[in-house]
Design a protein around this motif. Structure first.
Motif, short mmCIF file in Angstrom:
data_model
loop_
_atom_site.label_atom_id
_atom_site.label_comp_id
_atom_site.label_asym_id
_atom_site.label_seq_id
_atom_site.Cartn_x
_atom_site.Cartn_y
_atom_site.Cartn_z
N SER A 207 -2.37 5.70 1.92
CA SER A 207 -3.52 4.82 2.12
C SER A 207 -3.41 4.00 3.42
O SER A 207 -4.43 3.66 4.02
CB SER A 207 -3.66 3.86 0.94
OG SER A 207 -2.51 3.06 0.81
N ILE A 208 -2.20 3.69 3.87
CA ILE A 208 -2.05 2.88 5.08
C ILE A 208 -2.05 3.74 6.35
O ILE A 208 -2.29 3.24 7.45
CB ILE A 208 -0.78 2.02 5.03
CG1 ILE A 208 -0.92 0.81 5.96
CG2 ILE A 208 0.46 2.83 5.41
CD1 ILE A 208 0.17 -0.22 5.80
N PRO B 260 -4.17 5.95 7.75
CA PRO B 260 -5.34 5.96 8.64
C PRO B 260 -5.50 4.69 9.48
O PRO B 260 -6.24 4.71 10.47
CB PRO B 260 -6.51 6.11 7.65
CG PRO B 260 -5.92 6.74 6.44
CD PRO B 260 -4.54 6.20 6.35
N TYR B 261 -4.86 3.60 9.08
CA TYR B 261 -5.02 2.33 9.80
C TYR B 261 -3.95 2.11 10.87
O TYR B 261 -3.99 1.13 11.59
CB TYR B 261 -4.99 1.16 8.82
CG TYR B 261 -6.08 1.22 7.77
CD1 TYR B 261 -7.38 0.83 8.08
CD2 TYR B 261 -5.82 1.69 6.49
CE1 TYR B 261 -8.38 0.88 7.13
CE2 TYR B 261 -6.82 1.76 5.53
CZ TYR B 261 -8.10 1.35 5.85
OH TYR B 261 -9.10 1.41 4.92
N THR C 206 -2.22 2.49 14.29
CA THR C 206 -2.47 2.87 15.68
C THR C 206 -1.41 2.20 16.55
O THR C 206 -0.62 1.38 16.07
CB THR C 206 -3.87 2.43 16.14
OG1 THR C 206 -3.95 1.00 16.13
CG2 THR C 206 -4.96 3.01 15.25
N SER D 9 -1.98 -1.43 16.30
CA SER D 9 -1.76 -2.05 14.99
C SER D 9 -0.69 -1.26 14.23
O SER D 9 -0.99 -0.56 13.24
CB SER D 9 -3.06 -2.08 14.19
OG SER D 9 -3.60 -0.79 14.04
N LYS E 90 0.85 -1.18 0.00
CA LYS E 90 0.00 0.00 0.00
C LYS E 90 0.89 1.25 0.00
O LYS E 90 2.06 1.18 0.36
CB LYS E 90 -0.92 0.04 1.23
CG LYS E 90 -2.10 -0.93 1.16
CD LYS E 90 -2.98 -0.77 2.37
CE LYS E 90 -4.22 -1.65 2.28
NZ LYS E 90 -5.14 -1.20 1.21
N ARG F 181 -15.43 -8.16 13.31
CA ARG F 181 -14.10 -8.56 13.80
C ARG F 181 -14.15 -9.93 14.46
O ARG F 181 -13.24 -10.75 14.28
CB ARG F 181 -13.59 -7.53 14.79
CG ARG F 181 -13.08 -6.26 14.16
CD ARG F 181 -12.48 -5.38 15.22
NE ARG F 181 -12.06 -4.10 14.69
CZ ARG F 181 -11.72 -3.07 15.43
NH1 ARG F 181 -11.79 -3.15 16.74
NH2 ARG F 181 -11.34 -1.93 14.87
#
Length: 500
Positions: free
Chosen positions: A98-99, A101-102, A104, A107, A94, A277
């Motif tokens: 694009s990556i 926002p994911y 955290t 993660s 990616k 999930r």
């Protein structure tokens, strides 16, 4: 002379024993150090507990296979050793944009730097992303601090020109995304084992669960706007007929109830994400665990029939929605409602404690354990019936004859009797809980009415407060009487996560 001999003996003894105690220490190579740094980082981020001795033993066992560890086979080594950390590594392609926002703290992602100096590439981890800034930790050096980098600096380290360029990222997730180590240990009580598993699932999704709880508290507080507004309206009417306060009060009620409705919508959305999930976690764990099962342990079982347990995932999803939205709402509304009426008079505090003890302990807790065990038995009997029907479908030629059909029907009838017996045993306990909850509703409603009237007569409570208390208690007790639906959802959840 004797002193000289004693010194010689002492030196000889020290030399002999020191040679025996000098065990060669197992040291990690440079590549193994880098792999350990990466996997320790992922394990810490995902809150996975590791045993250092087992990890070192895993490094030792892989040393023969990867005797010449370098940048060419480093990724293969990293993926091989990751299973000892209970991690499942993946590479995703990616762009940084694009990556972002994911990313955290729970993660993070890891990438290789463009600098190729040295025998191994330099790895960096991104723990957080905010706007065009990224919190980066260097993994090729020990004890380095996390530092914020701008997007331009990150692109320079990556060796790409634009944030839209595709790049390879290393991500990790727990190898066993649903079960815990404690769940794998033998538990004397299946109910306790199932509850431990539910607790582990809540820990895995603690952030989303807290979001649901916070929104539930907000919704519970705002749901009491109508009783409080009614109390104010009664007082306004009692002291004089004024239209302006009534209009303002009505508009405030509309605003707060609309806000409560919007929070319920957000709460339902979070629960929906949580359900997805859970489905992915269970499906992934089935895919990981099934190939690793020892064949000897399955000799007495029909494997496709065992996989039918996967369909309990749907039960778990429905139970999660029912408990987190409806069940949690009932509990929070009850607690907040009793707290509200406790401010009206100290006697209502005693009343609230009596209702909590009689309903929570005697009706729900004392009767809940046998009901959970009975529901687990129902679940097992249900799958026995399904397994037998699958056997009939698999061997249609055998059951096509008169004797075969009779045997199939007789066996099915026997299994159905066992199911009905388990269901009847569960319902005996469950109906006692329903009767107890309805009894509490009836008695408590009458007590509040009588107690409130007594306090109003003695001028210890206003008429508006009495009306508000009656409305609050009516709503709370109505929810309590319907709590049996949530109890049934909880028992089905316990049976669904039971692995025995």
């Amino acid at each position: 002379m004797l002193k000289l001999i004693r010194i010689l003996i002492t030196n000889l003894k020290n030399q002999i024993f020191s040679d025996r105690e000098q065990v060669p220490e197992f040291r990690l190579t440079t590549g193994e150090d880098l792999a350990q740094s990466i996997l320790d980082f992922f394990a810490e981020s995902l809150r996975i507990t590791i045993t250092p001795s087992k990890v070192l033993e895993a490094f030792r066992s892989l040393r023969n296979k990867f005797s010449a560890l370098d940048h060419r086979n480093f990724n293969d080594f990293l993926f091989a050793i990751s299973y000892q950390y209970q991690l499942r590594l993946s590479v995703v392609s990616k762009s940084l944009k694009s990556i972002g926002p994911y990313i955290t703290t729970d993660s993070p992602v890891i990438f290789q730097g463009a600098n190729k100096e040295g025998p191994f590439p330099k790895y960096y981890a991104i723990r957080s992303a905010h706007a065009s800034s990224y919190l980066v930790k260097s993994l090729y050096e020990w004890d380095t601090e996390e530092t914020w980098y701008s997007e331009k600096e990150i692109l320079k380290i990556m060796g790409v020109k634009s944030a839209n360029d595709i790049f390879d990222w290393l991500i990790a997730e727990p190898a066993y995304a649903f079960s815990s180590k404690k769940e794998m240990k033998a538990e004397h009580s299946p109910v306790r084992a199932a509850i431990n598993q539910i607790y582990h699932l809540i820990r895995l999704e603690s952030k989303d669960v807290w979001v649901v709880i916070i929104y539930g508290i907000g919704t519970g507080i705002l749901s009491l706007v109508v009783p409080v507004a009614t109390s104010s309206l009664v007082n306004i009417v009692a002291f004089g007929v004024l239209l302006q306060p009534v209009i303002i009060l009505t508009l405030l009620v509309v605003f707060f109830l609309s806000f409560a409705g919007s929070m319920q919508v957000i709460q339902s959305y979070v629960v929906e994400i949580l359900q997805r999930r859970v489905f992915v976690r269970i499906a992934t764990e089935f895919a990981v665990k099934i190939p690793k099962i020892h064949q000897q342990s399955l000799d007495n079982y029909h494997k496709p029939e065992l996989v039918n347990r996967f369909f309990d995932t749907m039960t778990i999803q429905k139970s999660i929605h029912s408990l987190l939205v409806d069940g949690l709402g009932v509990i929070l509304t009850t607690v907040i409602g009793f707290l509200l009426i406790s401010f009206y008079h100290p006697l209502f505090i005693v009343f609230s404690l009596i209702v909590f003890i009689s309903g929570g302990y005697f009706v729900i807790y004392k009767l809940g354990s046998p009901a959970s065990e009975s529901y687990i038995k129902i679940s097992k009997e249900k799958y026995k019936v399904a397994a037998w029907l699958e056997e009939i479908a698999r061997h249609t030629a055998l059951f096509h004859s008169t004797h075969g059909a009779a045997f199939g029907l007789e066996k099915a009838d026997s299994l159905l009797r066992d199911y009905l017996y388990a269901r009847a045993k569960y319902f005996k306990t469950y109906i006692k809980q329903i009767i107890g909850l309805i009894g509490i509703q009836s008695v408590a409603s009458a007590v509040v009415l009588g107690l409130g009237g007594y306090l109003v007569i003695n001028r210890q409570l206003t008429i508006g407060q009495l009306v508000a208390a009656e409305l609050v208690i009516a709503k709370v007790l109505s929810d309590i009487s319907k709590f049996g639906k949530q109890l049934d959802s909880f028992y089905s959840l316990v049976a669904a996560v039971d692995k025995r």
